[in-house]
Scaffold this motif. Sequence first.
Motif, PDB file in Angstrom:
ATOM      1  N   PRO A   1       0.826  -1.204   0.000  1.00 34.48           N
ATOM      2  CA  PRO A   1       0.000   0.000   0.000  1.00 34.48           C
ATOM      3  C   PRO A   1       0.862   1.256   0.000  1.00 34.48           C
ATOM      4  O   PRO A   1       0.511   2.267  -0.598  1.00 34.48           O
ATOM      5  N   TYR A   2       2.026   1.167   0.642  1.00 30.16           N
ATOM      6  CA  TYR A   2       2.964   2.296   0.664  1.00 30.16           C
ATOM      7  C   TYR A   2       3.308   2.707  -0.770  1.00 30.16           C
ATOM      8  O   TYR A   2       3.297   3.890  -1.115  1.00 30.16           O
ATOM      9  N   ALA A   3       3.615   1.711  -1.598  1.00 29.64           N
ATOM     10  CA  ALA A   3       4.046   1.984  -2.973  1.00 29.64           C
ATOM     11  C   ALA A   3       2.942   2.691  -3.755  1.00 29.64           C
ATOM     12  O   ALA A   3       3.215   3.596  -4.546  1.00 29.64           O
ATOM     13  N   THR A   4       1.694   2.293  -3.523  1.00 28.23           N
ATOM     14  CA  THR A   4       0.582   2.909  -4.253  1.00 28.23           C
ATOM     15  C   THR A   4       0.481   4.395  -3.889  1.00 28.23           C
ATOM     16  O   THR A   4       0.394   5.259  -4.764  1.00 28.23           O
ATOM     17  N   SER A   5       0.504   4.682  -2.599  1.00 33.25           N
ATOM     18  CA  SER A   5       0.369   6.072  -2.168  1.00 33.25           C
ATOM     19  C   SER A   5       1.593   6.892  -2.555  1.00 33.25           C
ATOM     20  O   SER A   5       1.480   8.060  -2.943  1.00 33.25           O
ATOM     21  N   TYR A   6       2.762   6.259  -2.467  1.00 36.40           N
ATOM     22  CA  TYR A   6       3.995   6.972  -2.804  1.00 36.40           C
ATOM     23  C   TYR A   6       3.985   7.380  -4.282  1.00 36.40           C
ATOM     24  O   TYR A   6       4.285   8.528  -4.630  1.00 36.40           O
ATOM     25  N   SER A   7       3.638   6.437  -5.145  1.00 38.33           N
ATOM     26  CA  SER A   7       3.684   6.747  -6.577  1.00 38.33           C
ATOM     27  C   SER A   7       2.619   7.772  -6.945  1.00 38.33           C
ATOM     28  O   SER A   7       2.835   8.627  -7.807  1.00 38.33           O
ATOM     29  N   LEU A   8       1.475   7.713  -6.281  1.00 43.37           N
ATOM     30  CA  LEU A   8       0.428   8.713  -6.526  1.00 43.37           C
ATOM     31  C   LEU A   8       0.945  10.108  -6.157  1.00 43.37           C
ATOM     32  O   LEU A   8       0.816  11.060  -6.938  1.00 43.37           O
ATOM     33  N   THR A   9       1.577  10.209  -4.989  1.00 42.46           N
ATOM     34  CA  THR A   9       2.071  11.512  -4.547  1.00 42.46           C
ATOM     35  C   THR A   9       3.197  12.004  -5.447  1.00 42.46           C
ATOM     36  O   THR A   9       3.252  13.192  -5.796  1.00 42.46           O
ATOM     37  N   ALA A  10       4.079  11.085  -5.836  1.00 39.85           N
ATOM     38  CA  ALA A  10       5.172  11.468  -6.738  1.00 39.85           C
ATOM     39  C   ALA A  10       4.609  11.979  -8.059  1.00 39.85           C
ATOM     40  O   ALA A  10       5.115  12.948  -8.633  1.00 39.85           O
ATOM     41  N   ALA A  11       3.532  11.353  -8.536  1.00 38.55           N
ATOM     42  CA  ALA A  11       2.921  11.784  -9.799  1.00 38.55           C
ATOM     43  C   ALA A  11       2.331  13.190  -9.655  1.00 38.55           C
ATOM     44  O   ALA A  11       2.450  14.023 -10.563  1.00 38.55           O
ATOM     45  N   LEU A  12       1.717  13.457  -8.508  1.00 36.06           N
ATOM     46  CA  LEU A  12       1.148  14.794  -8.289  1.00 36.06           C
ATOM     47  C   LEU A  12       2.248  15.846  -8.211  1.00 36.06           C
ATOM     48  O   LEU A  12       2.111  16.949  -8.741  1.00 36.06           O
ATOM     49  N   LEU A  13       3.339  15.494  -7.555  1.00 33.16           N
ATOM     50  CA  LEU A  13       4.448  16.445  -7.461  1.00 33.16           C
ATOM     51  C   LEU A  13       5.079  16.683  -8.831  1.00 33.16           C
ATOM     52  O   LEU A  13       5.481  17.800  -9.155  1.00 33.16           O
ATOM     53  N   LEU A  14       5.147  15.626  -9.638  1.00 32.07           N
ATOM     54  CA  LEU A  14       5.665  15.794 -10.997  1.00 32.07           C
ATOM     55  C   LEU A  14       4.764  16.737 -11.793  1.00 32.07           C
ATOM     56  O   LEU A  14       5.236  17.593 -12.551  1.00 32.07           O
ATOM     57  N   PHE A  15       3.456  16.584 -11.597  1.00 29.50           N
ATOM     58  CA  PHE A  15       2.477  17.462 -12.238  1.00 29.50           C
ATOM     59  C   PHE A  15       2.767  18.922 -11.865  1.00 29.50           C
ATOM     60  O   PHE A  15       2.775  19.815 -12.719  1.00 29.50           O
ATOM     61  N   ILE A  16       3.051  19.143 -10.595  1.00 29.77           N
ATOM     62  CA  ILE A  16       3.337  20.512 -10.140  1.00 29.77           C
ATOM     63  C   ILE A  16       4.655  21.016 -10.734  1.00 29.77           C
ATOM     64  O   ILE A  16       4.746  22.152 -11.208  1.00 29.77           O
ATOM     65  N   VAL A  17       5.666  20.146 -10.744  1.00 29.16           N
ATOM     66  CA  VAL A  17       6.981  20.535 -11.279  1.00 29.16           C
ATOM     67  C   VAL A  17       6.862  20.916 -12.754  1.00 29.16           C
ATOM     68  O   VAL A  17       7.342  21.974 -13.183  1.00 29.16           O
ATOM     69  N   ILE A  18       6.184  20.065 -13.519  1.00 30.78           N
ATOM     70  CA  ILE A  18       6.076  20.325 -14.962  1.00 30.78           C
ATOM     71  C   ILE A  18       5.226  21.564 -15.219  1.00 30.78           C
ATOM     72  O   ILE A  18       5.540  22.383 -16.085  1.00 30.78           O
ATOM     73  N   GLY A  19       4.177  21.726 -14.428  1.00 26.52           N
ATOM     74  CA  GLY A  19       3.353  22.922 -14.550  1.00 26.52           C
ATOM     75  C   GLY A  19       4.180  24.180 -14.281  1.00 26.52           C
ATOM     76  O   GLY A  19       4.064  25.182 -14.990  1.00 26.52           O
ATOM     77  N   THR A  20       5.041  24.093 -13.264  1.00 28.37           N
ATOM     78  CA  THR A  20       5.880  25.250 -12.920  1.00 28.37           C
ATOM     79  C   THR A  20       6.865  25.554 -14.039  1.00 28.37           C
ATOM     80  O   THR A  20       7.060  26.720 -14.412  1.00 28.37           O
ATOM     81  N   ILE A  21       7.477  24.499 -14.584  1.00 25.21           N
ATOM     82  CA  ILE A  21       8.443  24.707 -15.682  1.00 25.21           C
ATOM     83  C   ILE A  21       7.740  25.383 -16.863  1.00 25.21           C
ATOM     84  O   ILE A  21       8.249  26.338 -17.448  1.00 25.21           O
ATOM     85  N   SER A  22       6.546  24.902 -17.187  1.00 28.01           N
ATOM     86  CA  SER A  22       5.800  25.486 -18.313  1.00 28.01           C
ATOM     87  C   SER A  22       5.500  26.950 -18.044  1.00 28.01           C
ATOM     88  O   SER A  22       5.633  27.813 -18.921  1.00 28.01           O
ATOM     89  N   LEU A  23       5.101  27.223 -16.780  1.00 28.87           N
ATOM     90  CA  LEU A  23       4.773  28.599 -16.400  1.00 28.87           C
ATOM     91  C   LEU A  23       5.994  29.506 -16.552  1.00 28.87           C
ATOM     92  O   LEU A  23       5.895  30.618 -17.081  1.00 28.87           O
ATOM     93  N   VAL A  24       7.138  29.011 -16.104  1.00 29.00           N
ATOM     94  CA  VAL A  24       8.367  29.805 -16.188  1.00 29.00           C
ATOM     95  C   VAL A  24       8.696  30.106 -17.650  1.00 29.00           C
ATOM     96  O   VAL A  24       9.033  31.236 -18.011  1.00 29.00           O
ATOM     97  N   ILE A  25       8.543  29.081 -18.497  1.00 28.99           N
ATOM     98  CA  ILE A  25       8.847  29.298 -19.923  1.00 28.99           C
ATOM     99  C   ILE A  25       7.907  30.337 -20.513  1.00 28.99           C
ATOM    100  O   ILE A  25       8.317  31.242 -21.236  1.00 28.99           O
ATOM    101  N   PHE A  26       6.616  30.225 -20.154  1.00 29.25           N
ATOM    102  CA  PHE A  26       5.660  31.206 -20.679  1.00 29.25           C
ATOM    103  C   PHE A  26       6.009  32.618 -20.223  1.00 29.25           C
ATOM    104  O   PHE A  26       5.813  33.584 -20.930  1.00 29.25           O
ATOM    105  N   ARG A  27       6.514  32.720 -18.990  1.00 29.22           N
ATOM    106  CA  ARG A  27       6.900  34.036 -18.467  1.00 29.22           C
ATOM    107  C   ARG A  27       8.132  34.574 -19.192  1.00 29.22           C
ATOM    108  O   ARG A  27       8.191  35.737 -19.556  1.00 29.22           O
ATOM    109  N   VAL A  28       9.107  33.680 -19.381  1.00 26.12           N
ATOM    110  CA  VAL A  28      10.372  34.120 -19.976  1.00 26.12           C
ATOM    111  C   VAL A  28      10.190  34.437 -21.451  1.00 26.12           C
ATOM    112  O   VAL A  28      10.633  35.468 -21.947  1.00 26.12           O
ATOM    113  N   VAL A  29       9.537  33.505 -22.149  1.00 24.21           N
ATOM    114  CA  VAL A  29       9.310  33.717 -23.588  1.00 24.21           C
ATOM    115  C   VAL A  29       7.837  34.043 -23.762  1.00 24.21           C
ATOM    116  O   VAL A  29       7.029  33.184 -24.041  1.00 24.21           O
ATOM    117  N   SER A  30       7.472  35.298 -23.575  1.00 21.21           N
ATOM    118  CA  SER A  30       6.052  35.626 -23.628  1.00 21.21           C
ATOM    119  C   SER A  30       5.548  35.574 -25.065  1.00 21.21           C
ATOM    120  O   SER A  30       6.239  35.996 -25.995  1.00 21.21           O
TER     121      SER A  30
END
Lengths: 329, 447
Positions: free
Chosen positions: A293-322
Amino acid sequence: MIDTSTQPTGQATEAIDPSGTSRRRRGRRAKFTEEVPRHLRAHLTAYLMITPMVVLLGIFVVWPLVYAFYLSFFEMSFYKDAEFVGFDFYKYVLTDPEFYESLLVGLKLALMVVPTILVLALLLASFLATLSKRMAAFMKTTVYVPAVVSSVVAAIIFVFIYQDEGFANWFIGLFGQGPLAWLNTASTALPAVAVPAIWLGFGVSTLIMLAGILDIPESYFESARLDGANFWQRTRYITIPSLRNVILFLLVSGLTLTIQEFQLPLVMTNGGPVNATNTPNLYIFNSFRDATPYATSYSLTAALLLFIVIGTISLVIFRVVSSEKSSDA
Amino acid sequence: MRQRRLRIVAAAAVAALIALAGCSSNSGTSGSSGGSGGPAEITFWQSQFEPYQQKWFKTYVDKFNASQTDVKVKYQVVPGDTWQQKLKAAQAAGTQPDVATTNYGGIPAGVANGQFAELDGLLPDKAWSDIKSNVGGFVQVGGKHYAYPMLVEPSTVLYYRTDLVKAAGLDPNAPPKTWDELLTWAEKLTKGKVKGMTIASVAPDLGWSSWGLQYNACGHLPINDDWSAANAKDPCYTKLFEFYQTLFQKGWIPQQPKVGYPDATPYGQGQVAMMANGSWAVGQLKQTFPAMIKNTAVAPFPSIDGDPSKPTATLGGWTLTVDAKSKHKEAAAKFIEYLLAGDPAIMADFFRQSGFSKYTVRTSVDQALAKDPAATSDPFMKVITDKVVATGKAEPAYPFDISLAFATAIESVMKGKSDIPAATQKASDAIDRVIKQQRLKGTAPKG
């Protein structure tokens, strides 16, 4: 947009409707027009048209995402009651060096793949724009072919290319080098995975870039030529600025897709050697494969954090290259 | 307009309901009945193994279904690499199988998660008393049985080509006994495109295939017995790291293995002169590369110091478990009793099909095979039974993350990414993290 409140059909109906039903309907409509703000009435049809997609997105994207965040605060079990653990799994993921290593691998891969694709696509698209119609059609098809090849198939083909007796070692052997264990050496494994990623991706990018180039008014290039600008100057001062939005799109979509690359490292290296090609999605996938069960919750949380990381990277690019409207708009 | 809006809202609601119905169709409870008075229908998932195993399972599932009318087994083969995803998806939807193949190492974690039904009351006492004493503990947690064992198979055996060994001036009747001797053999047998040997060289394979050698080097695994702290920095592991490192960095094993550790193809195709592999490789060689058998000999994998009494392999293997949420536990147990715990001839047939590459867990099956000349005359069976299985250790029950952390350290050293102290420190930190996050302290199975 059509403002339905002003359509004349109600009056026409009234003329042949002695019962007075239409009058009542008109009364309701009048009340509606008073109740609903004008800007909403003006866009009503548009709202109605997007409703099915909004509903489907709500069901299949928004709600699962919200529910996933909710679940990430629990250690989930399919056999016992879920245990509330607060931010524990966020802490576990964020203190795991392998999570950061995988992000770094994803970023490194993106830095190898995306700029290479952009440069190759720009050069090739510029070249295609100069060809005759028939030749350009042939070349466009040729360039696009890798895009329709399954990445699993491409991965297997490249595994053969990188074998001890494969094409890559034969080629470097011509220069008296090798053989190299391309996929089993930490320094060469990631570039070796990047090559098929470039091969698969640059066809679509070239065609998008070509479409952008063909949209640039020919008069710009003619004027530049008359002023004596060479190819590089035309590219630097006309083509690239005019393609700003296209390049931004390719940059953001390329980065987000490449950081999330999964199939190529899975098939070619399974993340090895020593996690050198362990991209974030592969890392999450391998975490999920554990039975606990640990693995299920861990991978879910890691996926959500990846979602946030990628969203942030996209946001930064949009800001830099408007992005901005085309100069012709 | 309001009516129109209502119609649209209603249409959206219907669309949502249809979508939700699509999502929820197929969900329900595990196990189903074929209707009132019909047979209890149970699902059985088998992890995909060698082709002969699928054939054996199919044959006996069909025979079981034909032999009675109370239970109907729906049999499904699931590829190993998609097993966990498929199982978790089914568990989430409530459609998990009633009976499933489970390896020994997965039993304690599954029991802790409440995943398996206790089988003591569901199978007769004679079924349990038939299990060999050294295997009985593999399927028990807290003194209760949660699985019925099918077979054991040692993870590490040494196979070597007698013809190439002779040609290299070595004695095929005196296989290497120490790791140093094995390295010498690997060096002498590396000629041209033929490598000296093949052994695991990537972390996911090293994770489990090196357990026996970890025991051999240190007498323990890289964690304390009570799972309270990592024990990966023990200096006794140094020679284990150096052994793998030498094989890889000297180029005596393939630098880019085309297949994983359990696959005997490189040996079968003559690309290597020796092979570290599990006993199951015997079956693959007999069935796929029969011409290689006459030039193949097996021996226990060498020991760190030549002591043959030290373990060099773990005894892995498979069992059948019943899901805790199954609505037909008795029916599921009836099927398991028929297949694994009943007529010894059924399992004897399995071991015959396997080319005697796997080993029995029941006394009555041993007795059935003792009458079979094919079994008693098998050139490999006696060596593996007497010299490998006899010293084999049970697979560890801790999460694979711990094995993977230590295996990553071995791979880092092999491939020159870090030195031994740095690699073991990293592994130690990772294991301590797993212990803390997965709350393992004090949860090690007793005995």
